[in-house]
Design a protein around this motif. Structure first.
Motif, short mmCIF file in Angstrom:
data_model
loop_
_atom_site.label_atom_id
_atom_site.label_comp_id
_atom_site.label_asym_id
_atom_site.label_seq_id
_atom_site.Cartn_x
_atom_site.Cartn_y
_atom_site.Cartn_z
N LEU A 134 43.65 35.53 37.95
CA LEU A 134 42.00 36.11 37.89
C LEU A 134 41.27 36.74 38.61
CD1 LEU A 134 41.56 34.92 34.68
CD2 LEU A 134 40.47 33.27 36.33
N VAL A 135 40.79 37.69 38.74
CA VAL A 135 40.38 38.50 39.64
C VAL A 135 38.92 38.98 38.89
CG1 VAL A 135 39.91 40.49 40.80
CG2 VAL A 135 42.41 40.31 39.87
N ASP A 136 38.07 38.75 39.99
CA ASP A 136 36.84 38.72 39.06
C ASP A 136 36.89 38.65 37.53
OD1 ASP A 136 35.85 40.22 41.62
OD2 ASP A 136 36.70 42.19 40.76
N GLY A 137 36.89 37.12 37.30
CA GLY A 137 37.24 36.48 35.84
C GLY A 137 37.72 37.13 34.82
N GLU A 138 38.84 38.85 35.48
CA GLU A 138 39.50 39.31 34.57
C GLU A 138 40.91 38.53 34.92
OE1 GLU A 138 39.11 43.35 33.02
OE2 GLU A 138 36.78 42.97 33.94
N GLU A 139 41.97 38.75 34.11
CA GLU A 139 43.37 38.38 34.26
C GLU A 139 43.72 39.76 34.59
OE1 GLU A 139 45.89 36.03 30.83
OE2 GLU A 139 44.93 33.75 32.32
#
Ligand code: HEC
Length: 246
Positions: free
Chosen positions: A168-173
């Motif tokens: 999870l990077v900045d809320g994105e997978e």
């Protein structure tokens, strides 16, 4: 009091300045310069897999063989491939200009590389080649991006690829490189065996960069011991000299 501080500062060795500055975390090479078996395996691997491109021209075959316990006749027969005599320098016959054309860079002499790069860097470097079709030889390297050297140990390691996982990077997978390399199992060695082989080569290069390291350490203890005894003697001598003055 100040003299004491001065003496103390002379006795305590200054902290080792490790070469590096690389942003990639390096794995611990964990080498042992006293392990002759490891040094011998390292020498064998080095002569077979590296010496075709890299010389160690500030070393002589004879000295190396003697230092790490290889009988001179075995060294001559099995580890000298250039026709050189045992007393000669470890030079190879690579044409620098041609090599620069083939690889985009000349393979540097490696006698001192362990001092320049540090052993952890070498250990990590040889274990982090990975498939990258955009590169001339189809491989790249984690600690040496856009490297000119092909992955010469591929037959031992197998085909290495970068390992990714979803994070999870900045809320994105996102698919993120884990920093690890995985191999496809086609190599002659298991991962542990390969790590050990690379450790042996690194050990050999560390020895090569500082052949007298062990000897110096041994001497160092004697020198410190001598200084200590001298210190005690001087102290009592001083007391003796000043006894009548007061
Ligand atoms: C086919 C030729 C070739 C072989 C064989 C080879 N190398 Fe290299 N190596 C190179 C080239 C070319 C470079 C320079 C890469 C660059 O600057 O992009 C290099 C760079 C290096 C470096 C980095 C030096 C530095 O400080 O920049 C190390 C360490 C190294 N090689 C170790 C090895 C070892 C250990 C082996 C044997 C396992 C080996 N190489 C086998 C061609 C080779």
């Amino acid at each position: 009091m100040k003299t004491w501080l001065l003496i103390l500062s002379l006795l305590v060795p200054s902290a080792a300045f490790a070469a590096g500055g690389s942003s990639v975390p390096l794995d611990d090479a964990n080498i042992d310069l006293t392990d002759n078996a490891s040094l011998q395996r390292g020498a064998k691997l080095f002569m077979n897999y590296c010496f075709g491109c890299h010389s160690t021209q500030y070393q002589r075959y004879e000295r190396v063989a003697t230092d790490i316990g290889i009988p001179l006749d075995l060294m001559q027969e099995n580890l000298i491939f250039t026709g050189a005599k045992i007393g000669e320098l470890m030079e190879n016959s690579v044409d620098d200009e041609q090599a620069a054309k083939w690889f985009g860079a000349t393979p540097p002499d490696l006698t001192l590389v362990a001092r320049v790069r540090g052993v952890d860097w070498i250990y990590t470097y040889l274990r982090t080649f990975y498939v990258d079709e955009t590169r001339p030889f189809g491989v790249n390297n984690v600690v040496f991006p856009s490297v000119g050297m092909p992955h010469v140990l591929e037959e031992l390691q197998g085909i290495p690829t970068k390992k990714y996982e979803t994070r999870l990077v900045d809320g994105e997978e996102k698919l993120v490189f884990t920093g690890e390399i995985e191999v496809d199992g086609s190599g002659e060695m298991s991962t542990d065996e390969y790590d050990q082989a690379v450790r042996d080569i690194t050990n050999f290069l560390a020895y090569s960069a500082e052949p007298i390291a062990l000897e110096r350490q041994r001497l160092g203890y004697w020198v410190l011991g001598f200084l200590f005894i001298l210190l005690i003697l001087s102290y009592f001598l001083k007391k003796e000299f000043w006894r009548d003055v007061h």
